[in-house]
Write a protein that holds these residues in place. Structure first.
Motif, mmCIF file in Angstrom:
data_model
loop_
_atom_site.group_PDB
_atom_site.id
_atom_site.type_symbol
_atom_site.label_atom_id
_atom_site.label_comp_id
_atom_site.label_asym_id
_atom_site.label_seq_id
_atom_site.Cartn_x
_atom_site.Cartn_y
_atom_site.Cartn_z
ATOM 1 N N GLU A 76 0.826 -1.207 0.000
ATOM 2 C CA GLU A 76 0.000 0.000 0.000
ATOM 3 C C GLU A 76 0.863 1.261 0.000
ATOM 4 N N TRP B 6 0.864 -5.137 -6.642
ATOM 5 C CA TRP B 6 1.065 -3.686 -6.643
ATOM 6 C C TRP B 6 0.376 -3.037 -7.842
ATOM 7 N N LEU C 194 -3.223 -2.595 -7.199
ATOM 8 C CA LEU C 194 -3.573 -1.639 -6.148
ATOM 9 C C LEU C 194 -3.408 -0.182 -6.577
#
Length: 410
Positions: free
Chosen positions: A6, A90, A93
């Protein structure tokens, strides 16, 4: 140790620029030097006959991989499946980096157009992009694995469940090939081809502002050629007598003649009359632009893909739609597939598909709109009041009817 995906940020370091020594595109670091392992792979990739566009696509995927390795602090020849797994997560996200923020498209990104039923692109990486990224990384490490360099095991691992022992029937005279499904590939939802009906095509055609644009789109919708194939036409590629054009196929780079409609050739004649014709070796589609460093003189330059996208963008803004050039290819294919006089093999040949299964899987489908219309009609019939039963003739005695049909006391 698990990475905090994140909060992890990947710097936009390096770039993809035109290369040299026969390689159309290379990946450069911040100091302006080509990244050696990537350059070696791309040189081999280009030497195997892959197009400039494919080399460019692979270069950008490897630039993304190099940026990721720098962000996580792993050398390229020490990469493991964990790096591929975390990059896949990743990419799902985080949004794609943009040179400038969205303006007019900010309100439509990720939504569905009410006219066309197509979804607008959003700022996140699509599943197909991530799968392509994994395929490029796998090919990169396979190349160095054949030379005994890089990691012992390709970091892009594959699952072999249900397929038996991998390479069970391997020929010892040939090298091993990867088998099985890439483990960290996201699933791709099956997309149905979107076609323009006659009204939608008429509306789009009426918004076009030049004979060039009318000729180009009419030609595309009549033979289903890809945008790059149509834009690559030259003067010698037009056979006026037989009303056909010669395109260079995207994948095989083979030449193929495709038919064109009467309407397309009428608009093509009108367009060429305006520009004064083109030479046999000149690009067929041109536009006027000011030359740099002059006093405003206009010159002809070939019509680029971005300029063609701008043509459609202006038309879509007027209509409130989001049609693309590939929708015209779908329209042509579905029209041919729905014609009993045109075989599926004919459709495959015109579209340039290598395998008949590809054509059947994409275009032998029931149009979703027709299915919805039939189900809606079915629901409407269920909602209609049932007619009252026809009364029995009063000439029959109730006792006789009870014997025949029963008295309802059971």
């Amino acid at each position: 140790m698990a990475r905090d995906l994140e909060e992890l940020r990947v710097d936009r370091r390096g770039s993809v620029r035109p290369g040299a020594s026969g390689v159309a595109w290379l990946v450069y670091d911040d100091t302006g030097h080509a990244i050696r392992p990537v350059a070696e792979f791309l040189r081999d990739f280009a030497a195997r006959g892959n197009s400039r566009g494919s080399v460019r696509s692979y270069a950008y995927a490897l630039l993304r991989w190099w940026r990721w390795l720098e962000a996580v602090g792993v050398d390229w020849d020490r990469a493991t499946p964990a790096e591929v797994r975390d990059l896949t997560l990743w990419l799902q996200l985080h949004p794609k980096p943009r040179r400038s923020p969205r303006t007019g498209s900010a309100t439509t990104a990720g939504t569905v157009n009410q006219v066309t039923g197509k979804r607008y692109l959003d700022d996140h990486y699509a599943a197909r992009t991530i799968r392509h990224n994994n395929a490029v990384i796998s090919a990169f490490y396979e190349f160095f694995g054949d030379q005994g360099l890089g990691p012992v095991v390709n970091p892009v691992v594959r699952d072999h469940r249900g397929q038996g022992r991998p390479n069970a029937h391997h020929n010892p005279m040939e090298r091993f090939r990867p088998e099985g499904r890439v483990r960290y590939n996201p699933k791709v939802p099956r997309r149905r081809p979107r076609a323009l009906d006659d009204d939608a095509w008429g509306s789009l055609f009426d918004t076009l502002g030049s004979n060039r644009d009318r000729a180009l789109l009419a030609l595309t919708v009549s033979n289903g050629a890809r945008a790059a194939e149509v834009l690559g036409l030259r003067g010698s590629d037009v056979d006026w007598g037989n009303q056909r054009v010669r395109v260079i196929r995207k994948g095989t780079r083979a030449e193929q003649w495709l038919p064109g409609s009467n309407e397309a050739f009428v608009w093509l004649r009108l367009y060429l009359a305006e520009v004064g014709g083109v030479g046999p070796a000149d690009p067929l589609w041109v536009t006027l632009r000011k030359r740099r460093g002059t006093d405003g003189a206009m010159t002809r330059i070939p019509l680029t893909y971005e300029a063609l996208r701008a043509v459609l963008r202006r038309a879509n803004q007027k209509l409130g739609t989001n049609w693309s050039m590939h929708d015209l290819r779908h329209t042509c294919a579905l029209r041919m597939a729905g014609d009993d006089e045109v075989s599926l093999r004919d459709v495959q040949t015109i579209l340039g598909h290598a395998h008949l299964e590809t054509t059947a899987e994409i275009y032998l489908v029931e149009d979703e709109r027709h299915t919805i219309e039939r189900v809606a009609a079915h629901l409407a019939r269920l909602a209609e009041p049932r007619p009252e039963p026809v009364p029995v003739d009063h000439g029959y005695r109730p006792s006789d009817l009870a014997v025949l049909f029963g008295d309802g006391t059971l």
